[in-house]
Design a protein around this motif. Structure first.
Motif, PDB file in Angstrom:
ATOM      1  N   PRO A   8      -4.053  80.061  72.297  1.00  0.00           N
ATOM      2  CA  PRO A   8      -4.457  80.781  71.074  1.00  0.00           C
ATOM      3  C   PRO A   8      -4.713  82.275  71.288  1.00  0.00           C
ATOM      4  O   PRO A   8      -4.350  83.084  70.433  1.00  0.00           O
ATOM      5  N   PHE A   9      -5.316  82.651  72.425  1.00  0.00           N
ATOM      6  CA  PHE A   9      -5.623  84.057  72.663  1.00  0.00           C
ATOM      7  C   PHE A   9      -4.336  84.868  72.798  1.00  0.00           C
ATOM      8  O   PHE A   9      -4.179  85.933  72.192  1.00  0.00           O
TER       9      PHE A   9
ATOM     10  N   ASP B  98       2.445  92.772  64.394  1.00  0.00           N
ATOM     11  CA  ASP B  98       1.859  93.395  63.212  1.00  0.00           C
ATOM     12  C   ASP B  98       1.833  94.916  63.371  1.00  0.00           C
ATOM     13  O   ASP B  98       2.100  95.658  62.417  1.00  0.00           O
ATOM     14  N   TYR B  99       1.554  95.400  64.590  1.00  0.00           N
ATOM     15  CA  TYR B  99       1.564  96.838  64.869  1.00  0.00           C
ATOM     16  C   TYR B  99       2.962  97.419  64.618  1.00  0.00           C
ATOM     17  O   TYR B  99       3.110  98.458  63.969  1.00  0.00           O
TER      18      TYR B  99
ATOM     19  N   ARG C 236      -1.452  84.002  71.620  1.00  0.00           N
ATOM     20  CA  ARG C 236      -0.787  84.007  70.317  1.00  0.00           C
ATOM     21  C   ARG C 236      -1.347  85.115  69.439  1.00  0.00           C
ATOM     22  O   ARG C 236      -0.608  85.833  68.749  1.00  0.00           O
ATOM     23  N   ALA C 237      -2.672  85.272  69.469  1.00  0.00           N
ATOM     24  CA  ALA C 237      -3.320  86.322  68.669  1.00  0.00           C
ATOM     25  C   ALA C 237      -2.853  87.701  69.128  1.00  0.00           C
ATOM     26  O   ALA C 237      -2.625  88.596  68.313  1.00  0.00           O
ATOM     27  N   GLN C 238      -2.695  87.883  70.431  1.00  0.00           N
ATOM     28  CA  GLN C 238      -2.222  89.169  70.940  1.00  0.00           C
ATOM     29  C   GLN C 238      -0.782  89.418  70.516  1.00  0.00           C
ATOM     30  O   GLN C 238      -0.422  90.533  70.154  1.00  0.00           O
TER      31      GLN C 238
ATOM     32  N   LYS D   1       3.375  97.587  60.892  1.00  0.00           N
ATOM     33  CA  LYS D   1       2.533  98.579  60.208  1.00  0.00           C
ATOM     34  C   LYS D   1       3.006  99.994  60.479  1.00  0.00           C
ATOM     35  O   LYS D   1       2.934 100.865  59.633  1.00  0.00           O
TER      36      LYS D   1
ATOM     37  N   GLU E 148       8.077  82.949  62.559  1.00  0.00           N
ATOM     38  CA  GLU E 148       7.065  81.977  62.983  1.00  0.00           C
ATOM     39  C   GLU E 148       7.395  80.581  62.454  1.00  0.00           C
ATOM     40  O   GLU E 148       7.220  79.581  63.149  1.00  0.00           O
TER      41      GLU E 148
ATOM     42  N   ARG F 267       0.692  88.235  67.856  1.00  0.00           N
ATOM     43  CA  ARG F 267       0.676  88.537  66.416  1.00  0.00           C
ATOM     44  C   ARG F 267       0.196  89.970  66.189  1.00  0.00           C
ATOM     45  O   ARG F 267       0.699  90.666  65.307  1.00  0.00           O
ATOM     46  N   PHE F 268      -0.779  90.409  66.966  1.00  0.00           N
ATOM     47  CA  PHE F 268      -1.307  91.768  66.836  1.00  0.00           C
ATOM     48  C   PHE F 268      -0.209  92.798  67.054  1.00  0.00           C
ATOM     49  O   PHE F 268      -0.043  93.731  66.255  1.00  0.00           O
ATOM     50  N   TRP F 269       0.568  92.645  68.124  1.00  0.00           N
ATOM     51  CA  TRP F 269       1.591  93.644  68.432  1.00  0.00           C
ATOM     52  C   TRP F 269       2.779  93.587  67.475  1.00  0.00           C
ATOM     53  O   TRP F 269       3.342  94.623  67.125  1.00  0.00           O
TER      54      TRP F 269
ATOM     55  N   LEU G 271       3.019 103.646  73.147  1.00  0.00           N
ATOM     56  CA  LEU G 271       1.955 102.634  73.154  1.00  0.00           C
ATOM     57  C   LEU G 271       2.560 101.262  73.455  1.00  0.00           C
ATOM     58  O   LEU G 271       2.030 100.477  74.249  1.00  0.00           O
TER      59      LEU G 271
END
Lengths: 220, 220
Positions: free
Chosen positions: A89-90, A100-101, A92-94, A104, A72, A96-98, A135
């Protein structure tokens, strides 16, 4: 003044490879330093005193750690070409979510396939790993990349695992292409990009490396 | 923007939800909130909005869900840019993200180990936890907040977790104020902020929840 960029990493690390892909996407020159994790350099310990881990990016003498944080950072500093994160932004959040998945879930499940000593744990790892990939395959959908039309942040986070697929398949005794054909097609599409093919390690060398680690751990 | 366009799937004692409540308050953004019974029975809306983890918080913006508290705080910061929660320079932003990630890795799980452990393990868990707080103290330095003069990303990620410290202190038989006075001072400073106080539960309430969780885990 020219930027001075150095990357501390190890050649088999899929986390270090993420940084290489990002640097290549931006067309950046840098010094690469191979670390021996069993004998960490004073520079590594100085630049990442908190975790003492690779990869570490050193930009004009200042260190940044944690692979997706580094990606980043690279995307923000060198925003003149190949944007990795979208502007909305929305979205970008998605993204970052994936990413992060992937962080994790994927590494921990994959570890069970290749480093565990118990058959049951390995089977669990394999099942969970395939579930994670399915997934992610669903999330990819019909787009060429996770970033949509363009290679992006989530693609970077995941593609570097692909050079380890042969190793997972070999020790887990399964075929990722059979389980997740769309995802494997995506990895081949990514490998057509110079930034990816020049940054990922050779899958057979990874297999040899993993074999060596397993011997040391006494599981081979 | 009307209230109905933002819906937070919430849980009063969840420090992760607390982060989102504080971030929205800092931005002066109005929203609807729906309390989820996370132990009793998760709502259909929660399960369909966060199928991957099935956890709170979930922020629905015009019906579209986003998940993962630290990602939500960044989203809120980008969607409503004023006042900024992250610094402007890419390097400072990377540092903030690094410490946010450190907090994610260490604080809640480290604290949980204290009340989930038995015998000698409690001492080990306590020592590690105090060490984590000392590292955070070091990075705070002489600043009022991790964000400098105002609450920032790192402050918002960390302060809700401190509502669980009273429970850790009771089970670990220690006081954060004695072990990490600077950290304690920072907590008090944050609690002078109305947005923080309004968003967070009383530590005694959290303690009752921990007692209940211990029963569920078979400790009492």
């Amino acid at each position: 003044m020219a930027d001075e960029i150095a990357l501390l990493s190890t050649w088999p690390s899929m986390f270090g490879m993420r940084v290489r892909v990002a640097l290549a996407e931006k067309g950046l020159k840098y010094e690469y330093r191979e670390e021996d994790l069993r004998n960490k350099s004073p520079l590594l310990l100085l630049m990442n005193p908190v975790h003492k881990k690779i990869p570490v990016l050193i930009h004009n003498g200042k260190p940044i750690s944690e692979s997706m944080i580094i990606v980043e950072y690279i995307d923000e500093v060198w925003n003149h070409k190949s944007p990795l994160l979208p502007t909305d932004p929305f979205q970008r959040a998605q993204a970052r979510f994936w990413a992060d998945y992937v962080d994790k879930k994927l590494y921990d499940t994959a570890k069970k396939i290749i480093w565990s000593t118990k058959g049951e744990e390995q089977e669990t790892g394999k099942k969970e790993f395939i579930e994670c990939l399915k997934l992610l395959e669903g999330e990819l959908g019909d787009d060429p990349y996770f970033g949509g039309e363009n290679f992006g942040f989530v693609d970077v986070s995941l593609v570097t695992f692909s050079c380890w697929f042969h190793t997972f398949e070999s020790y887990g005794n399964f075929s990722i292409e059979t389980e997740c054909p769309k995802l494997v097609a995506w990895t081949k599409r990514c490998l057509e990009k110079e930034s990816v093919s020049s940054s990922l390690a050779d899958p057979h060398k990874i297999h040899d490396f993993a074999s060596g680690v397993r011997k040391r751990l006494g599981i081979e | 923007m009307s209230k109905q366009e933002l819906l937070l799937l919430d849980c009063g004692v969840s420090p992760f939800c607390g982060r989102v409540r504080i971030a929205l308050a800092e931005k002066g953004v109005e929203y609807e909130s729906k309390e989820e019974n996370v132990l009793g029975g998760k709502s259909e809306l929660l399960l369909s909005s966060n199928p991957v983890y099935k956890k709170v918080p979930v922020l629905l913006h015009n019906g579209k869900p986003l998940c993962e508290s630290s990602i939500l705080v960044q989203y809120i910061d980008e969607a409503w840019p004023s006042p900024p929660l992250l610094p402007t320079s890419p390097y400072e932003r990377a540092q903030a993200r690094f410490w946010g990630d450190f907090i994610e890795k260490k604080v809640f799980d480290g604290g949980s180990k204290i009340w989930k452990s038995k015998g000698e393990e409690i001492e080990v868990a306590k020592k590690e936890f105090i060490e984590t707080l000392k590292q955070l103290e070091g990075t705070l330095g002489d600043k009022d907040f991790f964000g400098g003069e105002n609450l920032g990303f790192v402050d918002i990620l960390l302060i809700p977790l401190t509502t669980w410290f009273y429970a850790y202190e009771k089970f670990g038989d220690f006081k954060v104020e004695e072990e990490c006075p600077k950290f304690s001072t920072w907590v008090k400073r944050c609690k002078q902020r109305e947005n923080v106080v309004k968003a967070l539960p009383e530590p005694e309430v959290v303690y009752e929840v921990v007692l209940m969780l211990r029963k569920m885990h078979g400790f009492e």
